[in-house]
Design an enzyme around this catalytic site. Structure first.
Site, short mmCIF file in Angstrom:
data_model
loop_
_atom_site.label_atom_id
_atom_site.label_comp_id
_atom_site.label_asym_id
_atom_site.label_seq_id
_atom_site.Cartn_x
_atom_site.Cartn_y
_atom_site.Cartn_z
N HIS A 137 2.10 2.13 -6.85
CA HIS A 137 3.41 2.79 -6.82
C HIS A 137 4.58 1.80 -6.79
O HIS A 137 5.72 2.18 -7.02
CB HIS A 137 3.50 3.76 -5.62
CG HIS A 137 3.67 3.12 -4.28
ND1 HIS A 137 2.63 2.91 -3.41
CD2 HIS A 137 4.78 2.66 -3.65
CE1 HIS A 137 3.09 2.35 -2.31
NE2 HIS A 137 4.39 2.19 -2.43
N ASP B 195 -4.18 3.68 -5.67
CA ASP B 195 -2.88 3.02 -5.48
C ASP B 195 -3.00 1.51 -5.42
O ASP B 195 -2.24 0.84 -4.71
CB ASP B 195 -2.18 3.55 -4.22
CG ASP B 195 -0.67 3.27 -4.24
OD1 ASP B 195 -0.13 3.06 -5.35
OD2 ASP B 195 -0.05 3.26 -3.17
N SER C 11 5.17 -2.17 1.17
CA SER C 11 4.11 -1.72 0.27
C SER C 11 3.61 -2.85 -0.62
O SER C 11 4.39 -3.53 -1.27
CB SER C 11 4.62 -0.58 -0.61
OG SER C 11 4.87 0.57 0.15
#
Length: 481
Positions: free
Chosen positions: A119, A149, A223
């Site tokens: 993402h 992911d 992230s």
């Protein structure tokens, strides 16, 4: 005597003073060593942690980034209803504009391969990687896997700092962990916490979930960054937080590095992930199901349906089998089985330990390749428990007209025609149009057969049904109140 006691107390305090001071110094030294140990881990790992800046093109209304278009108010159906379609204001012209985002990543090879989240880099036009020493490189995507992911990107370089990869299976709840990343674009931010839990699934973030939960502070921008153990090895990829405010609330999630390793190998080889496939519809085992299938504990995975000509069918797996182990390692729930099968290379042979009719049995299964249109079974299958007549159900035999209407075959089962409001069946989530195919493991095609199966039941207050809704079926246990 009081004077002697007082003198003894004073003498004891005088003697204990140096001892207390010595103990305090020892404690401080121990804390200092711990602090230095964390600092040493960070100093060694930080050069391999990078800031990932992404630029992508998005399409929106003219002036999109500046807010909603004022003419949207007049496009409300209210105005069209009273003034006619000619009143509708022309839709504003769509335009493309650049959008920037940022995340983190870490280098896993000296020639520039970097692990991060899908993402972070999804749909990116340009990716810029900034190193700890402020050097910047243009990066390209090697491969992405939206279902987990995980993404692999690369920069061109030599002798780059590398972060060693650990073994996430050896992590234990309570262990210290360290998160490094770029929250809110503040590069090289370090937070410390512990492993709060392992094997978290059902979060709803990815198709394949097996998260490490940690209380090390993770915020937007973390992230793709690494979660480290005390040896400075990456044991996870920081992915998401649980938050009601958008900021840190003590619950963060990281993808286990062992899962990421398996995915990274495939991404580097072919740019995509080819997953294993068994070909079964499965569900978790609760206490009621455990009793119905003669299981010692409420664990394992119940097979509610076997796909024709699938690896499972060829190996002899059947509806009602309960999978309790894969290659000798126990299976506790659906999420664990799905993850392990998905990461098994197609063509590999595995051993499944099942319970059938109360007895354990081992079957050899050659794993197939997951179909391209494979979806999440959990989101497509039926849900809930059910019971029969006195449980709020009206049943009907499946004639030609009804079979055609609901997409079944004549005699395939017994149709649920109605569900009484606030009945056990209603509270269980049953709906008209679903089909009863089995009662207490006995195949039934009509109401007459269903009644016979019920007469042979050991208990009228608890029965086991197999319910079909569309393409999928599921076992449910129903109990009278």
């Amino acid at each position: 005597m009081r004077v002697i006691a007082a003198l003894f107390l004073c003498f004891s305090l005088l003697l204990s003073g140096p001892v207390l001071a010595e103990n305090n110094n020892s404690d401080i030294e121990m804390l200092a060593r711990s602090a230095k140990a964390f600092a040493a881990v960070v100093k060694k790992a930080a050069p391999a942690v990078v800031h990932v800046r992404v630029e992508k093109t998005v399409q929106g209304q003219q002036g999109g980034p500046q807010g909603p278009n004022p003419f949207d108010f007049f496009n409300d159906p209210f105005f069209e209803r009273f003034f006619g379609p000619q009143f509708r204001h022309p839709q504003p012209r769509q335009r493309k504009f650049k959008q920037q985002a940022a995340g983190s990543g870490f280098i896993i090879s000296s020639d520039g391969y970097i692990l991060t989240n899908n993402h972070v880099v999804q749909d990116a036009d340009n990716i810029t990687v900034r190193m700890a020493d402020k050097q910047e490189f243009k990066a390209r995507i090697i491969g992405t896997d939206p279902q987990s992911d995980v993404a692999l990107i690369k920069i061109d370089g030599e002798n780059l700092p590398v972060l060693p990869l650990g073994d996430s299976d050896r992590l234990e709840v309570g262990e210290w962990v360290i998160a490094i990343g770029s929250p809110f674009e503040l590069s090289q931010t370090v937070t410390v916490g512990v492993v709060s839990a392992k094997g978290r699934s059902g979060i709803g973030l990815n198709d394949y979930e097996n998260f490490i939960q940690t209380d090390a502070a993770i915020n937007p921008g973390n992230s793709g960054g690494p979660l480290l153990n005390i040896y400075g090895e990456a044991v996870g990829i920081n992915t998401a937080i649980f938050s009601r405010s958008g900021g840190y609330m003590g619950i963060g999630f990281a993808i286990p590095i062992n899962m990421a390793k398996a995915i990274e190998k495939q991404l580097q080889k072919s740019g995509k992930v080819i997953r294993g496939w068994l070909g079964v519809v499965i569900q978790d085992v609760n206490e009621d199901l455990a009793k119905s299938f003669d299981l010692k504990t409420a664990s394992g995975v119940l097979i509610s349906e076997v796909t024709e000509k699938s690896p499972a069918a060829k190996a002899g797996l059947q509806q009602g089998d309960v999978i309790i182990a894969l290659d000798g390692k126990k299976i506790k729930d659906v999420a664990e089985l799905r993850n392990r099968i998905a990461l098994t290379a197609p063509g590999s042979e595995v051993t499944l330990t099942i319970v059938r009719d109360g007895r354990e049995k081992s079957l050899q299964v050659t794993i197939g390749e997951q179909p391209s249109d494979f979806g999440s079974i959990a989101s497509r299958g039926p849900a809930g428990d059910t019971v029969l007549k006195d449980m709020g159900l009206t049943l009907q035999n499946l004639n030609d007209m009804l079979a055609e209407q609901f997409g079944y075959e004549k005699g395939q089962g017994i149709l649920i025609a109605d569900v009484a409001p606030d009945s056990p069946a209603d509270r269980a989530g049953l709906q008209p149009g679903q089909l009863i195919e089995e009662v207490n493991k006995v195949r039934v095609h009509n109401i007459r057969e269903l009644k016979k199966a019920l007469k042979r039941s050991r208990s009228s207050k608890q029965i086991l049904l197999r319910i079909r809704a569309g393409e999928y079926s599921q076992y449910v246990v129903l109990r009278a109140e």
